[in-house]
Write a protein that holds these residues in place. Structure first.
Motif, PDB file in Angstrom:
ATOM      1  N   UNK A 144       2.963 -47.074 -10.392  1.00  0.00           N
ATOM      2  CA  UNK A 144       2.259 -45.991 -11.070  1.00  0.00           C
ATOM      3  C   UNK A 144       2.312 -44.787 -10.144  1.00  0.00           C
ATOM      4  N   UNK A 145       2.680 -43.633 -10.681  1.00  0.00           N
ATOM      5  CA  UNK A 145       2.704 -42.397  -9.907  1.00  0.00           C
ATOM      6  C   UNK A 145       1.817 -41.365 -10.567  1.00  0.00           C
ATOM      7  N   UNK A 146       0.989 -40.694  -9.782  1.00  0.00           N
ATOM      8  CA  UNK A 146       0.027 -39.734 -10.311  1.00  0.00           C
ATOM      9  C   UNK A 146       0.137 -38.417  -9.544  1.00  0.00           C
ATOM     10  N   UNK A 147       0.073 -37.321 -10.271  1.00  0.00           N
ATOM     11  CA  UNK A 147       0.008 -35.984  -9.676  1.00  0.00           C
ATOM     12  C   UNK A 147      -1.194 -35.270 -10.275  1.00  0.00           C
ATOM     13  N   UNK A 148      -2.006 -34.655  -9.400  1.00  0.00           N
ATOM     14  CA  UNK A 148      -3.157 -33.869  -9.831  1.00  0.00           C
ATOM     15  C   UNK A 148      -2.938 -32.435  -9.384  1.00  0.00           C
ATOM     16  N   UNK A 149      -3.113 -31.509 -10.320  1.00  0.00           N
ATOM     17  CA  UNK A 149      -2.879 -30.096 -10.015  1.00  0.00           C
ATOM     18  C   UNK A 149      -4.088 -29.257 -10.376  1.00  0.00           C
ATOM     19  N   UNK A 150      -4.108 -28.059  -9.838  1.00  0.00           N
ATOM     20  CA  UNK A 150      -5.090 -27.064 -10.216  1.00  0.00           C
ATOM     21  C   UNK A 150      -4.428 -26.179 -11.260  1.00  0.00           C
ATOM     22  N   UNK A 206      -3.359 -25.792 -15.700  1.00  0.00           N
ATOM     23  CA  UNK A 206      -2.514 -26.471 -16.682  1.00  0.00           C
ATOM     24  C   UNK A 206      -1.017 -26.225 -16.519  1.00  0.00           C
ATOM     25  N   UNK A 207      -0.557 -24.998 -16.262  1.00  0.00           N
ATOM     26  CA  UNK A 207       0.888 -24.784 -16.165  1.00  0.00           C
ATOM     27  C   UNK A 207       1.560 -25.680 -15.127  1.00  0.00           C
ATOM     28  N   UNK A 208       0.913 -25.906 -14.005  1.00  0.00           N
ATOM     29  CA  UNK A 208       1.506 -26.736 -12.952  1.00  0.00           C
ATOM     30  C   UNK A 208       1.615 -28.196 -13.386  1.00  0.00           C
ATOM     31  N   UNK A 209       0.597 -28.717 -14.078  1.00  0.00           N
ATOM     32  CA  UNK A 209       0.666 -30.121 -14.509  1.00  0.00           C
ATOM     33  C   UNK A 209       1.691 -30.280 -15.628  1.00  0.00           C
ATOM     34  N   UNK A 210       1.840 -29.268 -16.466  1.00  0.00           N
ATOM     35  CA  UNK A 210       2.855 -29.327 -17.517  1.00  0.00           C
ATOM     36  C   UNK A 210       4.254 -29.356 -16.904  1.00  0.00           C
ATOM     37  N   UNK A 211       4.481 -28.504 -15.915  1.00  0.00           N
ATOM     38  CA  UNK A 211       5.775 -28.496 -15.221  1.00  0.00           C
ATOM     39  C   UNK A 211       6.014 -29.818 -14.518  1.00  0.00           C
ATOM     40  N   UNK A 212       4.973 -30.373 -13.895  1.00  0.00           N
ATOM     41  CA  UNK A 212       5.102 -31.659 -13.202  1.00  0.00           C
ATOM     42  C   UNK A 212       5.449 -32.770 -14.187  1.00  0.00           C
ATOM     43  N   UNK A 213       4.739 -32.837 -15.308  1.00  0.00           N
ATOM     44  CA  UNK A 213       4.990 -33.893 -16.301  1.00  0.00           C
ATOM     45  C   UNK A 213       6.409 -33.800 -16.841  1.00  0.00           C
ATOM     46  N   UNK A 214       6.852 -32.598 -17.128  1.00  0.00           N
ATOM     47  CA  UNK A 214       8.207 -32.390 -17.640  1.00  0.00           C
ATOM     48  C   UNK A 214       9.245 -32.863 -16.627  1.00  0.00           C
ATOM     49  N   UNK A 224      -4.475 -34.077 -14.381  1.00  0.00           N
ATOM     50  CA  UNK A 224      -3.645 -35.109 -13.772  1.00  0.00           C
ATOM     51  C   UNK A 224      -2.749 -35.750 -14.806  1.00  0.00           C
ATOM     52  N   UNK A 225      -1.630 -36.241 -14.309  1.00  0.00           N
ATOM     53  CA  UNK A 225      -0.637 -36.895 -15.146  1.00  0.00           C
ATOM     54  C   UNK A 225      -0.173 -38.147 -14.408  1.00  0.00           C
ATOM     55  N   UNK A 226       0.021 -39.240 -15.160  1.00  0.00           N
ATOM     56  CA  UNK A 226       0.448 -40.508 -14.558  1.00  0.00           C
ATOM     57  C   UNK A 226       1.668 -41.044 -15.291  1.00  0.00           C
ATOM     58  N   UNK A 227       2.588 -41.605 -14.514  1.00  0.00           N
ATOM     59  CA  UNK A 227       3.784 -42.229 -15.069  1.00  0.00           C
ATOM     60  C   UNK A 227       3.899 -43.646 -14.530  1.00  0.00           C
ATOM     61  N   UNK A 228       4.634 -44.489 -15.276  1.00  0.00           N
ATOM     62  CA  UNK A 228       4.923 -45.858 -14.829  1.00  0.00           C
ATOM     63  C   UNK A 228       6.392 -46.134 -15.003  1.00  0.00           C
ATOM     64  N   UNK A 229       6.889 -47.028 -14.183  1.00  0.00           N
ATOM     65  CA  UNK A 229       8.283 -47.435 -14.259  1.00  0.00           C
ATOM     66  C   UNK A 229       8.655 -48.211 -13.011  1.00  0.00           C
ATOM     67  N   UNK A 230       9.935 -48.487 -12.828  1.00  0.00           N
ATOM     68  CA  UNK A 230      10.383 -49.167 -11.618  1.00  0.00           C
ATOM     69  C   UNK A 230      10.000 -48.353 -10.376  1.00  0.00           C
ATOM     70  N   UNK A 271      -3.529 -33.342  -5.294  1.00  0.00           N
ATOM     71  CA  UNK A 271      -3.233 -34.634  -4.679  1.00  0.00           C
ATOM     72  C   UNK A 271      -2.152 -35.343  -5.486  1.00  0.00           C
ATOM     73  N   UNK A 272      -1.602 -36.370  -4.869  1.00  0.00           N
ATOM     74  CA  UNK A 272      -0.635 -37.216  -5.546  1.00  0.00           C
ATOM     75  C   UNK A 272      -0.611 -38.561  -4.839  1.00  0.00           C
ATOM     76  N   UNK A 273      -0.230 -39.579  -5.564  1.00  0.00           N
ATOM     77  CA  UNK A 273      -0.110 -40.900  -4.959  1.00  0.00           C
ATOM     78  C   UNK A 273       0.762 -41.790  -5.828  1.00  0.00           C
ATOM     79  N   UNK A 274       1.264 -42.825  -5.187  1.00  0.00           N
ATOM     80  CA  UNK A 274       2.088 -43.827  -5.863  1.00  0.00           C
ATOM     81  C   UNK A 274       1.509 -45.188  -5.522  1.00  0.00           C
ATOM     82  N   UNK A 275       1.301 -46.015  -6.530  1.00  0.00           N
ATOM     83  CA  UNK A 275       0.814 -47.372  -6.326  1.00  0.00           C
ATOM     84  C   UNK A 275       1.929 -48.325  -6.738  1.00  0.00           C
TER      85      UNK A 275
END
Length: 105
Positions: A5-11, A13-21, A43-49, A74-78
């Motif tokens: 699981x990877x998560x990015x948190x931004x200050x 909306x435009x930054x989180x939209x760019x990150x998600x894309x 914040x936005x979270x993704x999953x995968x290998x 912040x950001x992190x990967x679990x």
């Protein structure tokens, strides 16, 4: 195949939209969660290998930081999250995201 699981948190909306894309274009991942954190943070979270999530988060961070006014809070990967984490946090593959899920993850 081990999942992460990877998560990015931004200050802002435009930054989180760019990150998600950038995250979904940068690796074979599925966007599993998006929400407003607090104080204008998103914040936005993704999953995968694991290897794909690492690449995806790297691309997402670069995109968020290059967005005018964008700030990564912040950001992190679990890697390989245990079942009890998946049961509590909203990062499970759901029916809502199933049709967007890559067959390889």
């Amino acid at each position: 195949m081990p999942q992460a699981v990877g998560v990015i948190q931004t200050l802002g909306f435009p930054a989180v939209l760019a990150a998600a894309d950038a995250m979904v274009k940068g690796g074979r991942v599925t966007l599993v969660y998006y929400d407003l954190a607090e104080r204008g943070e998103f914040l936005v979270a993704v999953r995968g290998p694991v290897s794909e999530v690492n690449l995806s988060v790297e691309k997402g961070l670069a995109a968020a930081e290059s967005t005018p006014g964008g700030e990564v809070v912040s950001h992190y990967i679990v890697p390989n999250p245990p079942e009890n984490v998946l049961a509590v946090l909203p990062v499970e593959y759901t029916e809502k995201v199933a049709r967007f899920r890559n067959a390889a993850n």
